[in-house]
Design a protein around this motif. Structure first.
Motif, short mmCIF file in Angstrom:
data_model
loop_
_atom_site.label_atom_id
_atom_site.label_comp_id
_atom_site.label_asym_id
_atom_site.label_seq_id
_atom_site.Cartn_x
_atom_site.Cartn_y
_atom_site.Cartn_z
N LYS A 8 2.97 11.92 -5.47
CA LYS A 8 4.03 11.89 -6.49
C LYS A 8 3.50 11.31 -7.81
N ALA A 9 2.58 10.35 -7.73
CA ALA A 9 2.03 9.71 -8.92
C ALA A 9 0.96 10.57 -9.61
N HIS A 10 0.51 11.63 -8.94
CA HIS A 10 -0.55 12.47 -9.49
C HIS A 10 0.05 13.55 -10.40
N MET A 29 0.83 -1.18 0.00
CA MET A 29 0.00 0.00 0.00
C MET A 29 0.88 1.25 0.00
N LYS A 30 0.55 2.21 -0.87
CA LYS A 30 1.34 3.43 -0.98
C LYS A 30 0.99 4.41 0.13
N ASN A 31 2.01 5.15 0.59
CA ASN A 31 1.73 6.23 1.55
C ASN A 31 1.28 7.46 0.76
N LEU A 32 0.83 8.51 1.47
CA LEU A 32 0.29 9.69 0.80
C LEU A 32 1.32 10.38 -0.09
N GLU A 49 -5.09 13.45 3.85
CA GLU A 49 -5.69 12.17 4.22
C GLU A 49 -6.47 11.66 3.03
N ASN A 50 -6.60 10.34 2.95
CA ASN A 50 -7.41 9.74 1.89
C ASN A 50 -8.88 9.94 2.20
N GLY A 51 -9.65 10.11 1.15
CA GLY A 51 -11.09 10.25 1.31
C GLY A 51 -11.82 9.50 0.22
N ILE A 52 -12.98 8.97 0.57
CA ILE A 52 -13.86 8.31 -0.39
C ILE A 52 -15.22 8.97 -0.28
#
Length: 160
Positions: free
Chosen positions: A9-11, A1-4, A30-33
């Motif tokens: 960086k991938a964006h 699992m990737k950290n933030l 933070e991640n959000g859905i």
């Protein structure tokens, strides 16, 4: 699992950004859905964050009296929603509504403003990226308006 930091960086928005800067930014996130129909933002509400869209679609909308919500643009994975956190009075200028399930990194605007104040290079790097978004969206709006007004312009009678 990737950290933030790895997700950022991938964006595309963060392409070419310094690793240390990405780590600082990630500390504000933070991640959000969001489910279809959820609002990420409401026009005129406090703008305390912005969203890095990883997956899904977000409608950028504005309320028009006697009409209802008008979709101005649809954002997708690879886009960023929200720059109001960066400019006083820090109020949303549009609604943001998930059209389907949206996965996004939510970044805290107050946290980032503080980091930008203490690290002007970080602030400048972010400002350049947001300026690019603003100018691209302004251009898109201009093209849309030209299309609308071109369709409404009466045909000229060349015989008179």
């Amino acid at each position: 699992m990737k950290n933030l930091a790895e997700l950022l960086k991938a964006h595309p928005f963060f392409e070419g950004m310094d690793e240390d800067q990405l780590e600082l930014i990630a500390r504000c996130g933070e991640n959000g859905i969001f489910n279809a129909g959820d609002h990420l933002a409401r026009e005129n509400a406090p703008a305390d964050q912005f969203y890095v869209i990883r997956d899904g679609r977000v409608a950028v909308e504005s309320y028009v009296p006697n009409y209802g919500s008008l979709c101005l643009q649809t954002l997708h994975n690879g886009d960023v929603f929200g720059w109001s956190w960066l400019f006083p009075p820090y109020l949303w200028t549009f609604d943001g509504r998930a059209l389907d399930e949206v996965h996004a990194v939510r970044l805290d605007g107050k946290c980032l403003r503080e980091k930008c104040e203490s690290d002007p290079q970080l602030g400048y790097a972010l400002m350049k990226r947001f300026a690019r978004i603003v100018t691209d969206r302004l251009h898109t709006t201009r093209v849309q308006l030209m299309d609308i007004y071109n369709q409404q312009k009466p045909a000229l009678d060349r015989g008179q």
